[in-house]
Design a protein around this motif. Structure first.
Motif, PDB file in Angstrom:
ATOM      1  N   ALA A  81       7.143  -2.700 -43.879  1.00 55.06           N
ATOM      2  CA  ALA A  81       5.794  -2.144 -44.019  1.00 55.06           C
ATOM      3  C   ALA A  81       4.964  -2.911 -45.043  1.00 55.06           C
ATOM      4  O   ALA A  81       3.728  -2.939 -44.948  1.00 55.06           O
ATOM      5  N   GLN A  82       5.608  -3.559 -46.011  1.00 52.29           N
ATOM      6  CA  GLN A  82       4.852  -4.298 -47.025  1.00 52.29           C
ATOM      7  C   GLN A  82       4.109  -5.490 -46.436  1.00 52.29           C
ATOM      8  O   GLN A  82       3.164  -6.002 -47.048  1.00 52.29           O
ATOM      9  N   TYR A  83       4.521  -5.952 -45.247  1.00 51.65           N
ATOM     10  CA  TYR A  83       3.874  -7.099 -44.616  1.00 51.65           C
ATOM     11  C   TYR A  83       2.834  -6.699 -43.575  1.00 51.65           C
ATOM     12  O   TYR A  83       2.166  -7.578 -43.023  1.00 51.65           O
ATOM     13  N   VAL A  84       2.700  -5.407 -43.289  1.00 51.70           N
ATOM     14  CA  VAL A  84       1.753  -4.956 -42.262  1.00 51.70           C
ATOM     15  C   VAL A  84       0.326  -5.372 -42.580  1.00 51.70           C
ATOM     16  O   VAL A  84      -0.409  -5.823 -41.679  1.00 51.70           O
ATOM     17  N   ARG A  98      19.440 -10.872 -40.498  1.00 52.55           N
ATOM     18  CA  ARG A  98      18.079 -10.534 -40.074  1.00 52.55           C
ATOM     19  C   ARG A  98      17.251 -10.155 -41.303  1.00 52.55           C
ATOM     20  O   ARG A  98      17.597  -9.262 -42.055  1.00 52.55           O
ATOM     21  N   ILE A  99      16.127 -10.842 -41.484  1.00 48.05           N
ATOM     22  CA  ILE A  99      15.243 -10.544 -42.615  1.00 48.05           C
ATOM     23  C   ILE A  99      13.910  -9.977 -42.152  1.00 48.05           C
ATOM     24  O   ILE A  99      13.125  -9.495 -42.970  1.00 48.05           O
ATOM     25  N   TYR A 100      13.648 -10.042 -40.845  1.00 45.91           N
ATOM     26  CA  TYR A 100      12.451  -9.403 -40.295  1.00 45.91           C
ATOM     27  C   TYR A 100      12.695  -9.154 -38.808  1.00 45.91           C
ATOM     28  O   TYR A 100      13.132 -10.056 -38.112  1.00 45.91           O
ATOM     29  N   ASN A 159       5.858  -5.540 -32.698  1.00 46.44           N
ATOM     30  CA  ASN A 159       6.208  -5.446 -34.115  1.00 46.44           C
ATOM     31  C   ASN A 159       6.197  -4.002 -34.599  1.00 46.44           C
ATOM     32  O   ASN A 159       7.042  -3.591 -35.408  1.00 46.44           O
ATOM     33  N   LEU A 160       5.249  -3.228 -34.094  1.00 46.35           N
ATOM     34  CA  LEU A 160       5.156  -1.824 -34.485  1.00 46.35           C
ATOM     35  C   LEU A 160       6.371  -1.041 -34.013  1.00 46.35           C
ATOM     36  O   LEU A 160       6.936  -0.226 -34.766  1.00 46.35           O
ATOM     37  N   VAL A 161       6.830  -1.296 -32.785  1.00 48.60           N
ATOM     38  CA  VAL A 161       7.976  -0.569 -32.238  1.00 48.60           C
ATOM     39  C   VAL A 161       9.219  -0.805 -33.086  1.00 48.60           C
ATOM     40  O   VAL A 161       9.916   0.143 -33.497  1.00 48.60           O
ATOM     41  N   ILE A 210       4.294 -15.596 -40.886  1.00 45.39           N
ATOM     42  CA  ILE A 210       3.137 -14.753 -40.568  1.00 45.39           C
ATOM     43  C   ILE A 210       1.848 -15.560 -40.655  1.00 45.39           C
ATOM     44  O   ILE A 210       0.943 -15.420 -39.821  1.00 45.39           O
ATOM     45  N   ALA A 211       1.751 -16.447 -41.647  1.00 48.01           N
ATOM     46  CA  ALA A 211       0.538 -17.247 -41.826  1.00 48.01           C
ATOM     47  C   ALA A 211       0.291 -18.187 -40.663  1.00 48.01           C
ATOM     48  O   ALA A 211      -0.857 -18.474 -40.316  1.00 48.01           O
TER      49      ALA A 211
END
Length: 712
Positions: free
Chosen positions: A662-665, A654-656, A675-677, A482-483
């Motif tokens: 939601a904790q990463y949103v 699969r980890i993401y 990503n939202l879908v 993500i970073a």
């Protein structure tokens, strides 16, 4: 002095070991030297030319192992090709074929194929009649050998949904020793199907784990300029390559992923997230980029006089150039650090030890796309141990075999024990510890490279929670990706000359955000509190098969990754050639597959503005079930594609995204439409909604029906 070949040639003529080509000699000349015993023999031009000649070598003699590979790793070529035939036979319901006798050392034009024929003798000079007679005798034999050459058969994996085309299935080779993945869904093609191709450039190392899997999958090698390939295995794709990529083609790197691989760029990305989100991104030791942050590092050393530091070059690997330093440095070391470009990290002084030995983990991660972010982690990896017992004393900083766990550093130690595949030993001996007793009454590792299964067993025997540790590793992987997603998004859009479109940018020939994938090697160290820390990310992790353990893990990783990516063959492979003729494949019919060759999700072809509008509608839904009920065709295509990938993941997890994503949103800033879908889908139940009776009325009637519930 004379060149080596001159001295050797002269000595050979003097000793009589080689007959001189001519009796004509040039007299010896004495050089103008104070020591007259230094002389040089000057041979005639004709003699020199003769001595320079080298005997010709056969193709087998010229063959060398790829850089980074052990030559022994190439000896399994016959077993690899036999594995391809056996896999195809299993897929078609036939018994495995009988292996033909093969003679090692005779190699096809493409490295790794062994023929059932002895090496051809070196041709001798002969008259025209003799040459013609020999050719007439050899020609029928050569033709027969060509006919006996094993046919590369493509194995296809049908979709679990009705109406979707198949993908290529890459089974494990026999030589790697891995338990074969389930092949109940596999469908073998016939010998009359068109050839499929891959391209492997010389810009990256050529590993057996890659080449053998691609060959066993039925692909033939071509040059990159051919453009007939389905898979390109190379370095980062250039803008020209991306513009030329067609929708069905795949390549193994994202443009700009050096932001992950270069230690300074990776740290800058993580540091930006630390400033915004604080301790949540304390996932790597404190780092300074030198020489730019030299003053900040000096201040940190003054605050922590007892701390140790480790200096690394920005873009090197295999432990090259690494130094362990104390906070109190000599003027020479300080001056050297202020001149060289690199990063310096705070040393993890209290690492978790395996009976006194320091270790780190090589975790293999596969990313299918960054929007949506799809991350899979391999169930197996490598535990790399130092060969000397650990000590935090400053007097031991020069002991690289104590402080560095790199395989390339420790394999030269006399204490190093080459790893075997412990899975075979454990199956014979039952629960067997990875440590062995020593003559002095202590314990030492059976080998200095373990599998994750051995690590789990070792930790659980000592009351440590392996699953909690691995959950922390997954969190570190997700936050790292993500970073660095932002810089990669900019690189993608810039390469396609659409800087404002982000991941929505497309190539002229149909390249889209799903055209690239990547395998990463995350290097993780665990401290004594069982907390994982990121050391670095390898964007081209070594896939060398230097031991049975490496061969099993890495060959399986490559096969699972390529199957997960979903390389779709052209419709001519799985569709009947024309209406009214017999279908080529019994398990895949024209009615059961999509008519369109390009099944790219509609969402990947939508404009950035349209995606933002749909995202706003879904974000306004109060519950995940309400959001799923509002899904349209574009959303359902993303869901179906993602679920199809899950059903062919093999040993990858699969980890993401997951139901807990939601904790990463908050870390996204603004969550993208894709990503939202997928997040909303998993929160609403995910794969369980596709099970019989589990939809709760959320699945529309026009949605393709799931016809297979067996994963592979």
């Amino acid at each position: 002095s004379a060149p080596a070949w001159d001295r050797q040639g002269a000595g050979a003529c003097r000793s009589g070991r080689r007959s001189a080509p001519s009796s004509r000699r040039v007299p010896m000349l004495t050089r103008n030297c104070s020591r007259p015993r230094f002389r040089r023999r000057v041979l005639s031009a004709r003699c020199t030319k003769t001595q320079r000649r080298r005997p010709s070598r056969s193709a087998a003699d010229e063959r060398e192992a790829p850089h980074g590979e052990d030559p022994e790793a190439h000896d399994d070529g016959d077993e690899e090709m036999q594995g391809a035939a056996d896999a195809a036979n299993v897929a078609s319901g036939a018994a495995p074929s009988v292996r033909a006798q093969r003679v090692p050392g005779v190699v096809d034009g493409e490295a790794g194929v062994f023929f059932s024929r002895p090496p051809s003798p070196r041709p001798q000079r002969a008259s025209g009649e003799a040459t013609a007679a020999a050719a007439s005798e050899v020609a029928p034999e050569a033709q027969q050998q060509e006919q006996e050459k094993p046919k590369r058969l493509v194995t296809l994996l049908p979709s679990v949904f009705q109406g979707r085309p198949p993908v290529m299935l890459f089974s494990y080779t026999v030589a790697c020793g891995a338990t074969q993945r389930p092949l109940e869904r596999a469908v073998a093609t016939g010998e009359d199907v068109p050839r499929l191709f891959y391209s492997h450039t010389d810009k990256v190392h050529e590993y057996n784990a890659v080449i053998n899997i691609l060959r066993q999958g039925g692909l033939y090698r071509v040059k990159v300029d051919c453009q007939r390939w389905s898979l390109l295995w190379s370095k980062h794709p250039s803008p020209e390559t991306l513009h030329a990529l067609r929708p069905l083609q795949r390549t193994n790197h994202f443009p700009g992923s050096w932001h992950l691989g270069h230690k300074d760029l990776m740290w800058r990305g993580i540091a930006r997230m630390q400033k915004r989100y604080g301790k949540a991104f304390n996932i790597t030791p404190q780092t300074f980029v030198l020489p730019n942050n030299m003053i900040s590092w000096e201040a940190a050393r003054l605050r922590q006089p007892s701390a140790l530091w480790i200096w690394k070059p920005c873009s090197q690997s295999c432990g090259r150039g690494i130094k362990v330093l104390s906070s109190v440095m000599s003027p020479e070391d300080e001056q050297e650090c202020s001149r060289k470009r690199g990063v310096v990290q705070k040393y993890v002084e209290k690492p978790l030890l395996l009976d006194g030995y320091k270790f780190d983990l090589r975790v293999y991660v596969v990313v299918l796309s960054y929007d949506p972010l799809k991350v899979y982690i391999n169930d197996e990896g490598l535990v790399r141990l130092a060969t000397e017992k650990y000590s935090a004393s400053p007097d031991t900083l020069a002991f690289t075999n104590m402080h560095l766990t790199n395989y390339s550093v420790n394999k030269t130690s006399p204490l190093f024990v080459q790893p075997q595949d412990a899975r075979c030993r454990m199956s014979r001996e039952g629960a067997s510890d990875a440590m062995r007793p020593t003559a002095g009454g202590g314990e030492a590792p059976r080998a200095f490279k373990w599998s994750f299964a051995e690590l789990r067993q070792h930790l659980e025997q000592r009351g440590l929670d392996y699953d909690a540790m691995f959950a922390g590793i997954k969190d570190v992987v997700i936050k790292t990706l993500i970073a660095l997603e932002g810089p990669l998004r900019l690189e993608w859009a810039s390469a396609l000359n659409q800087p404002s479109d982000g991941w929505a940018a497309r190539g002229a020939a149909g390249c889209h955000r799903g055209s690239c994938f990547e395998m990463y090697g995350f290097d993780i160290i665990v401290d004594s509190a069982m907390r994982p820390w990121l050391l670095e990310v390898n964007i081209c992790p070594s896939l060398s098969s230097g031991s049975p353990l490496d061969k099993r893990i890495k060959t399986k990783l490559v096969a699972d990754s390529l199957t997960l990516v979903g390389i779709r063959p052209p419709a001519s492979v799985w569709q009947p050639p024309r209406a009214g003729t017999k279908r080529k494949l019994d398990g895949i019919t024209a009615e059961a597959c999509a008519e369109s060759k390009d099944v790219t999700p509609v969402a990947w072809t939508m404009s950035k503005r349209d995606l933002e509008q749909r995202a706003a509608i879904l974000a306004a839904c109060k519950t995940p079930q309400e959001a799923v009920a509002a899904f349209e065709q574009a959303e359902w295509e993303l869901v179906i594609e993602s679920h199809d990938e899950d059903m062919r993941r093999g040993g990858l997890e699969r980890i993401y995204p997951t139901a807990g994503s939601a904790q990463y949103v908050p870390f996204w800033g603004e969550e993208s439409y894709c990503n939202l879908v997928l997040r909303r889908w998993h929160e609403a139940g995910g794969a369980a909604l596709f099970e019989r009776g589990g939809s709760n009325g959320l699945l529309p009637k026009w949605l393709p029906r799931k016809v297979c519930f067996t994963s592979t």
